[in-house]
Design a protein around this motif. Sequence first.
Motif, PDB file in Angstrom:
ATOM      1  N   UNK A 318       0.818  -1.207   0.000  1.00 27.36           N
ATOM      2  CA  UNK A 318       0.000   0.000   0.000  1.00 27.36           C
ATOM      3  C   UNK A 318       0.856   1.262   0.000  1.00 27.36           C
ATOM      4  N   UNK A 319       0.289   2.319  -0.598  1.00 26.19           N
ATOM      5  CA  UNK A 319       0.925   3.628  -0.683  1.00 26.19           C
ATOM      6  C   UNK A 319      -0.130   4.685  -0.400  1.00 26.19           C
ATOM      7  N   UNK A 320       0.188   5.693   0.416  1.00 25.85           N
ATOM      8  CA  UNK A 320      -0.766   6.794   0.586  1.00 25.85           C
ATOM      9  C   UNK A 320      -0.897   7.564  -0.716  1.00 25.85           C
ATOM     10  N   UNK A 321      -2.008   8.246  -0.892  1.00 28.97           N
ATOM     11  CA  UNK A 321      -2.255   8.977  -2.131  1.00 28.97           C
ATOM     12  C   UNK A 321      -1.132   9.967  -2.438  1.00 28.97           C
ATOM     13  N   UNK A 322      -0.633  10.640  -1.417  1.00 28.43           N
ATOM     14  CA  UNK A 322       0.424  11.628  -1.645  1.00 28.43           C
ATOM     15  C   UNK A 322       1.715  11.009  -2.161  1.00 28.43           C
ATOM     16  N   UNK A 323       1.859   9.693  -1.992  1.00 29.16           N
ATOM     17  CA  UNK A 323       3.044   8.993  -2.479  1.00 29.16           C
ATOM     18  C   UNK A 323       2.678   7.971  -3.553  1.00 29.16           C
ATOM     19  N   UNK A 324       1.544   8.191  -4.199  1.00 24.12           N
ATOM     20  CA  UNK A 324       1.088   7.249  -5.212  1.00 24.12           C
ATOM     21  C   UNK A 324       2.057   7.075  -6.356  1.00 24.12           C
ATOM     22  N   UNK A 325       2.790   8.128  -6.681  1.00 23.76           N
ATOM     23  CA  UNK A 325       3.765   8.043  -7.770  1.00 23.76           C
ATOM     24  C   UNK A 325       4.826   6.989  -7.485  1.00 23.76           C
ATOM     25  N   UNK A 326       5.083   6.718  -6.197  1.00 26.65           N
ATOM     26  CA  UNK A 326       6.094   5.718  -5.845  1.00 26.65           C
ATOM     27  C   UNK A 326       5.657   4.311  -6.253  1.00 26.65           C
ATOM     28  N   UNK A 327       4.352   4.095  -6.312  1.00 27.15           N
ATOM     29  CA  UNK A 327       3.869   2.788  -6.755  1.00 27.15           C
ATOM     30  C   UNK A 327       4.351   2.503  -8.176  1.00 27.15           C
ATOM     31  N   UNK A 328       4.323   3.541  -9.019  1.00 26.16           N
ATOM     32  CA  UNK A 328       4.755   3.357 -10.406  1.00 26.16           C
ATOM     33  C   UNK A 328       6.274   3.275 -10.513  1.00 26.16           C
ATOM     34  N   UNK A 329       6.975   3.956  -9.635  1.00 27.39           N
ATOM     35  CA  UNK A 329       8.432   3.819  -9.607  1.00 27.39           C
ATOM     36  C   UNK A 329       8.816   2.384  -9.262  1.00 27.39           C
ATOM     37  N   UNK A 330       8.149   1.835  -8.248  1.00 26.71           N
ATOM     38  CA  UNK A 330       8.434   0.458  -7.835  1.00 26.71           C
ATOM     39  C   UNK A 330       8.035  -0.528  -8.944  1.00 26.71           C
ATOM     40  N   UNK A 331       6.926  -0.244  -9.594  1.00 23.69           N
ATOM     41  CA  UNK A 331       6.475  -1.089 -10.682  1.00 23.69           C
ATOM     42  C   UNK A 331       7.503  -1.099 -11.811  1.00 23.69           C
ATOM     43  N   UNK A 332       8.016   0.083 -12.134  1.00 21.57           N
ATOM     44  CA  UNK A 332       8.973   0.208 -13.234  1.00 21.57           C
ATOM     45  C   UNK A 332      10.262  -0.546 -12.932  1.00 21.57           C
ATOM     46  N   UNK A 333      10.685  -0.527 -11.691  1.00 17.70           N
ATOM     47  CA  UNK A 333      11.926  -1.215 -11.341  1.00 17.70           C
ATOM     48  C   UNK A 333      11.706  -2.701 -11.057  1.00 17.70           C
ATOM     49  N   UNK A 334      10.458  -3.143 -11.075  1.00 15.20           N
ATOM     50  CA  UNK A 334      10.160  -4.559 -10.918  1.00 15.20           C
ATOM     51  C   UNK A 334      10.315  -5.087  -9.513  1.00 15.20           C
ATOM     52  N   UNK A 335      10.164  -4.213  -8.511  1.00 14.11           N
ATOM     53  CA  UNK A 335      10.409  -4.624  -7.129  1.00 14.11           C
ATOM     54  C   UNK A 335       9.132  -4.833  -6.323  1.00 14.11           C
ATOM     55  N   UNK A 336       7.964  -4.721  -6.955  1.00 11.40           N
ATOM     56  CA  UNK A 336       6.715  -4.947  -6.236  1.00 11.40           C
ATOM     57  C   UNK A 336       6.486  -6.439  -6.015  1.00 11.40           C
ATOM     58  N   UNK A 337       5.925  -6.783  -4.875  1.00 14.66           N
ATOM     59  CA  UNK A 337       5.479  -8.141  -4.606  1.00 14.66           C
ATOM     60  C   UNK A 337       3.962  -8.135  -4.726  1.00 14.66           C
ATOM     61  N   UNK A 338       3.461  -8.623  -5.833  1.00 22.19           N
ATOM     62  CA  UNK A 338       2.021  -8.605  -6.045  1.00 22.19           C
ATOM     63  C   UNK A 338       1.554  -7.280  -6.628  1.00 22.19           C
ATOM     64  N   UNK A 339       0.556  -6.674  -5.997  1.00 16.97           N
ATOM     65  CA  UNK A 339      -0.139  -5.520  -6.546  1.00 16.97           C
ATOM     66  C   UNK A 339       0.045  -4.287  -5.664  1.00 16.97           C
ATOM     67  N   UNK A 340       0.233  -3.124  -6.279  1.00 16.76           N
ATOM     68  CA  UNK A 340       0.309  -1.865  -5.556  1.00 16.76           C
ATOM     69  C   UNK A 340      -1.075  -1.275  -5.384  1.00 16.76           C
ATOM     70  N   UNK A 341      -1.375  -0.830  -4.160  1.00 17.58           N
ATOM     71  CA  UNK A 341      -2.675  -0.236  -3.861  1.00 17.58           C
ATOM     72  C   UNK A 341      -2.464   1.143  -3.252  1.00 17.58           C
TER      73      UNK A 341
END
Length: 344
Positions: A318-341
């Motif tokens: 999970x990511x707070x709305x104010x840090x939502x852009x970090x979800x896409x940064x993590x997605x781009x680098x391939x470091x997410x485990x599962x799904x970003x919310x």
Amino acid sequence: MRALQYVEIGKPPQVVEIDKPTPAPGEVLLKVTAAGACHSDEFIMSLPEDQYIYGLPLTLGHEGVGIVEELGEGATGVKVGDAVAVYGPWGCGACKKCQEGHEQYCPHAAELGIAPPGLGSPGSMAEYMIVKSPRHLVPIGDLDPVAAVALTDAGLTPYHAIKSVMPRLSGASWVVTIGAGGLGHMAIQLLKVMTGASVITLDVNEEKLAFAREMGADHTALSDENAPEEIRKITGGAMADVVLDFVGIQPTVETAGKCVHTESEIVIVGVGNGALPVGIFTLPYETVVRAPYWGYRQELAEVVDLARRGKITVETETFPLDEGFKAYERMHEGSLRGRAVVVP
């Protein structure tokens, strides 16, 4: 209210202050409780200006759940306070496809300017969002919003793909899934719940393969040039009855084409730009290649029911709305485990 918007081509999304929307007749205003981040978002934000068609600024988020806050005049079927998930593919509501609940294939949506939330219409990465019709809402009851939100795509999309190949998946079948990310880890669970087939998962490193085994994969192998031979060894030469490619780039679709036998099926689910030629000398005889999109409205209700009964779970960060852009940064680098919310 705050919203995470894609504002400028090629630039990261940013949190902005915009007016809280008011529902027009027939519409529903949701107070968003969770919004999912998806590779589809990353895909559209990577498009060059001459290919981008989604409008700017664009409030992101085509996965959304929330509480009904307000009903527009004439809106029926839900009531204020209901906890609901948003069915994202929006169509005209009147044509044959829409009447069947197959709105993702509505032939009139584009000409009428109808677009899914986060993919042309304002999406769920905001404190509030407008849903154009109550028919796009599926009750989630007491299901945790963070656990529920990814079901609207990461759950629904593989569920739809798997249902389409069910006749090929018996207890003696082999199915290969490519990618153990947001959609792939859900596909593994769904295959184990829905079929008796043995699941082989391919991905690019041991960490991702270990995750796939946690989700229920019977076998794993690296997704590289040796993958078809590994599939041959695992299956005792039989090869795969079905391959579900949740990446969809050229190397993975080519791998899929080398992992099947005659009368098999390849389903390209990922939004990469890969393509697999079909012809008499290209694939084993009677191999079917399909590229479905999203899923049906009734199927979303079925996926939600599976989650409520504890048959499937979504791995989330999970990511707070104010840090939502970090979800896409993590997605781009391939470091997410599962799904970003993203949680407003």
